[in-house]
Design an enzyme around this catalytic site. Structure first.
Site, PDB file in Angstrom:
ATOM      1  N   ASP A 181       0.867  -1.168   0.000  1.00 33.76           N
ATOM      2  CA  ASP A 181       0.000   0.000   0.000  1.00 33.76           C
ATOM      3  C   ASP A 181       0.916   1.234   0.000  1.00 33.76           C
ATOM      4  O   ASP A 181       2.127   1.151   0.198  1.00 33.76           O
ATOM      5  CB  ASP A 181      -0.948  -0.002   1.200  1.00 33.76           C
ATOM      6  CG  ASP A 181      -2.183   0.868   0.922  1.00 33.76           C
ATOM      7  OD1 ASP A 181      -2.131   1.713   0.005  1.00 33.76           O
ATOM      8  OD2 ASP A 181      -3.193   0.708   1.623  1.00 33.76           O
TER       9      ASP A 181
HETATM   10  C1  BGC Z   1      -4.929   3.254  -0.033  1.00 33.72           C
HETATM   11  C2  BGC Z   1      -5.113   2.172  -1.090  1.00 33.72           C
HETATM   12  C3  BGC Z   1      -4.922   2.761  -2.457  1.00 33.72           C
HETATM   13  C4  BGC Z   1      -3.565   3.430  -2.527  1.00 33.72           C
HETATM   14  C5  BGC Z   1      -3.244   4.033  -3.884  1.00 33.72           C
HETATM   15  C6  BGC Z   1      -3.676   4.073  -0.243  1.00 33.72           C
HETATM   16  O1  BGC Z   1      -3.621   5.175   0.587  1.00 33.72           O
HETATM   17  O2  BGC Z   1      -4.926   2.628   1.238  1.00 33.72           O
HETATM   18  O3  BGC Z   1      -6.366   1.561  -0.957  1.00 33.72           O
HETATM   19  O4  BGC Z   1      -5.062   1.765  -3.440  1.00 33.72           O
HETATM   20  O5  BGC Z   1      -3.513   4.483  -1.577  1.00 33.72           O
HETATM   21  O6  BGC Z   1      -3.974   5.172  -4.121  1.00 33.72           O
END
Ligand code: BGC
Length: 735
Positions: A293
């Protein structure tokens, strides 16, 4: 950092120059579209330098990021060897120019994989996932994901960070909007449906993209619904609750997974060898890759695991995490870690192999560029809008309908009140991709289109979603007094759910509750329409509402379906995929809890211990009568086939769709089990007066069996129950 990447990029360009003439002589195997993918990968890896390999394992961004959580991270200078980019543009041109750089300016010409959060649509935004689950229609969700894939791929996105399949039982957590509710099996079924919709049979097709199951794993257990915090998950619960949807999504062929932010009982998800290597790669044989993530590798420092970014890279990489999203931990430190012997070259090769495999399967080596098309050929196609409307209609849940106040017939004067009535943004919901408020049909417009010919509509906002300004109350009451019925549209703003959007209470702000009480003074029937991203505390609104329709955040095309349900043109068929607690203090409350030693005691002294609306609740305008549940046998041995059937008759005067939920329970087991567990569901349209048969084909191991704390499945002899709509059928399993 940027300086370092630049230097690296320049060194690689030097190598490009010296090798390009040799490479021109014969086409290398990895560029031969007819050769088997694994051979192409072998060939390519054999040609790559360590620096090139390391860059394949990194993801940066390209374009402007609108997500408040990620602001300020735009990458201006991207090395041509980069493995992946998050792509924030809506048109393919920027992607193509970056891809050109990768294909033509890097030594080996490895295409970049472009990812993006197309969560419930790319531009044609359909309902949030929690609403989708209430449709109990995986086929329709698959179609919606196919629409998202078509729009995204044609816009330059090869890979979506979806579906989110984190089982979540605390509605204070804002991210409940993004998943499919409280039940593991339901999340698993919709995971598989989404994967099929995004990837199709062949994800190299120009209208498909790679899926990403997230956030692996247990993020939904965030303590007290606070985001990003610790999760306490026993090994048993990890297996029986949180891993099941991932197993089902992997079986459906999900190309990738995203590691989670949470610290799972002392071992963060993004540095967890048990879940990433032992379970995912070894036991489930997943051959794609895991992306972290956003910033999750670097955050291992904050979580107290790694003292330095280099240590964070070592922990995450050695645990089995292939791609670093935006931590700049792998690009800075992996090479050094290999040279120091702390990371093996074999593992680097294996990780690169996994990333390349997905790129080959996406057909990126053959078709690295996205054809440039007009936006109107990509977005809001009639078929896409029809899917969005159908999914919105099926996701809406009629929670209450006293004295059959709905459908509204013979109402000549309709008052439309509330902060959600003339509101575009808040109907989109969080993670609304490239959706715009101007794309959204507002609830008031939907009501006008539906009722306009026969009735007069008058509108008053009454109040804003929050604050203390009651100056609009008097005008709203006037409109209510004038009317035959008051439709009050209340709810949550878009920013109140989603990531980093937890709430300490799931009640609507007091001002919205007061507005309804004020309107009640008019003495007219009140129909409450709710727009929200989580279950709400409705115990004060419920007594003052004659009917309540939960429409979630329905996306661009939810207004007319909502109005169609109120008018009776559409018969509601949604049922809750997540419990509505009576009050916030009951949380966590979910249907598949384990049994208590004193089931007759232990209740709250001050409030009911029952939820206001349980899992599976949802009303229809017709009535369904269930026949007797009939199993094919009542005594079975291991390996036997077993099935159960039930007939459902539509005894009302209009057609309607009914979802039958098949639960099982195991009254006594060497590991205690939940009071009941959903194992199968099916939705069918039943014509008025007709009877349909619903069937559950039971696989004894899968449906009666259970996992232990290391995921080993076992099936004990004894009694099992099949539960359907208040009926219990006993089955005996003999050894
Ligand atoms: C979120 C994810 C997301 C990623 C990319 C993160 O802050 O937890 O769910 O896919 O950002 O945008």
């Amino acid at each position: 950092m940027r300086k370092k990447v630049l230097i690296l990029g320049l060194c690689l360009l030097g190598v490009t120059h010296s090798l390009s003439s040799k490479d021109k002589k014969s086409i290398p195997l990895y560029k031969d579209a007819k050769a088997p993918i694994e051979k192409r990968i072998d060939d390519l890896i054999s040609r790559m330098t360590l620096e090139e390999k390391v860059l394949q394992l990194n993801q940066y961004t390209l374009g402007r990021n609108n997500n408040v959580n990620n602001v300020g991270e735009e990458v201006k200078k991207v090395p041509s060897e980069i493995g992946s980019l998050i792509y924030f543009d809506i048109n393919p041109e920027l992607r193509n120019s970056m891809q050109k750089k990768a294909m033509e300016e890097s030594r080996l010409g490895i295409p970049i994989i472009f990812g993006y959060d197309a969560i419930h649509g790319f531009r044609t935004i359909y309902p949030i996932s929690l609403g989708q689950a209430c449709s109990w229609n995986p086929g329709l969700v698959e179609q919606a994901c196919a629409v998202s894939a078509q729009e995204a791929r044609m816009s330059g996105v090869d890979w979506t960070f979806s579906p989110m399949i984190d089982v979540a039982r605390d509605p204070r957590w804002g991210r409940v909007a993004e998943g499919y509710g409280e039940d593991p099996y339901t999340n698993g079924v919709f995971a598989a449906a989404s994967v099929r919709g995004y990837q199709g049979d062949d994800m190299s097709a120009e209208n498909r993209m790679a899926a990403c199951l997230k956030h692996y794993v247990g993020y939904g257990a965030s303590e007290a619904g606070r985001d990003y915090v610790y999760t306490e998950i026993s090994a048993q619960t990890l297996w029986d609750t949180y891993l099941l949807p991932y197993e089902m999504g992997v079986k459906a062929g999900a190309a990738t997974l995203m590691s989670s932010f949470n610290d799972i009982s002392g071992v963060p998800g993004s540095a967890n060898p048990y879940i990433m290597t032992e379970i995912l790669k070894k036991r489930w044989k997943h051959d794609g890759f895991i992306v972290s993530d956003w910033g999750a590798v670097e955050q291992l420092k904050n979580q107290g695991l790694a003292a330095t970014k280099k240590d964070a890279a070592r922990y995450a990489f050695n645990a089995g995490l292939e791609m670093d999203m935006m931590s700049h931990a792998y690009d800075r430190h992996l090479k050094e870690l290999v040279e120091e012997g702390k990371v093996t070259m074999a593992q680097v090769d294996e990780s690169v192999r996994r990333v390349l495999r997905v790129k080959f399967r996406l057909g990126l080596f053959e078709r690295p560029y996205t054809p440039v098309t007009n936006e109107k050929d990509r977005f809001f196609r009639p078929q896409s809008m029809a899917v969005a409307a159908q999914l919105a209609a099926e996701s809406m849940v009629l929670l209450k309908n006293d004295n059959q106040i709905l459908p509204l017939t013979n109402k000549k004067k309709i008052a439309v009140v509330g902060p959600m009535a003339k509101n575009g943004w808040d109907l989109l919901g969080s993670w609304c991709g490239h959706g715009k408020d101007t794309d959204v049909e507002m609830l008031y417009d939907g009501l006008t289109a539906e009722f306009g010919g026969d009735a007069e509509l008058r509108y008053a906002m009454g109040c804003k979603p929050q604050g203390n300004d009651r100056s609009g109350f008097a005008g709203a009451l006037d409109v209510a007094r004038w009317s035959d019925v008051v439709i009050v549209c209340l709810g949550e703003m878009l920013t109140w759910s989603g990531e980093n959007a937890s709430r300490s209470t799931i009640a609507l702000p007091q001002i919205q509750e007061e507005l309804v009480k004020e309107l009640k003074k008019a003495g007219k029937p009140v129909v409450l329409v709710l727009v929200n991203g989580r279950p709400l505390e409705l115990n004060r609104l419920e007594p003052v509402s004659d009917a309540i329709l939960e429409i979630w955040q329905p996306g661009v095309n939810g207004a007319l379906p909502m109005a169609g349900i109120l008018s009776g043109r559409i018969n509601p068929s949604g049922k809750l995929a997540m419990t509505f607690p009576y009050s916030t203090g009951q949380i966590p409350i979910y249907y598949n809890r384990r049994k208590s030693g004193r089931g007759h005691q232990g209740f709250y002294k001050d409030i009911t211990s029952d939820p206001l609306y349980p899992f599976g609740h949802g009303l229809s305008y017709t009535e369904f009568k269930y026949g007797t549940v009939t199993p094919s046998a009542t005594k079975v041995k291991r390996g036997d086939k077993l099935s159960a059937e039930v007939t459902v008759t539509n005894t009302g005067s209009r057609d309607g769709a009914e979802t039958v939920h098949w639960f099982i329970s195991d009254p006594y087991c060497s590991i205690t089990r939940p009071v009941k567990e959903l194992k199968h569901f099916e939705k069918q349209l039943i014509k008025a007066g007709e009877t349909n048969t619903f069937r559950f084909d039971i696989d004894l191991e899968r449906d009666f069996g259970f996992v232990n704390e290391d995921g080993k499945r076992f099936l004990e002899a004894g009694e099992y129950h099949i539960l359907v709509q208040g009926q219990t059928v006993k089955i005996e399993l003999i050894d």
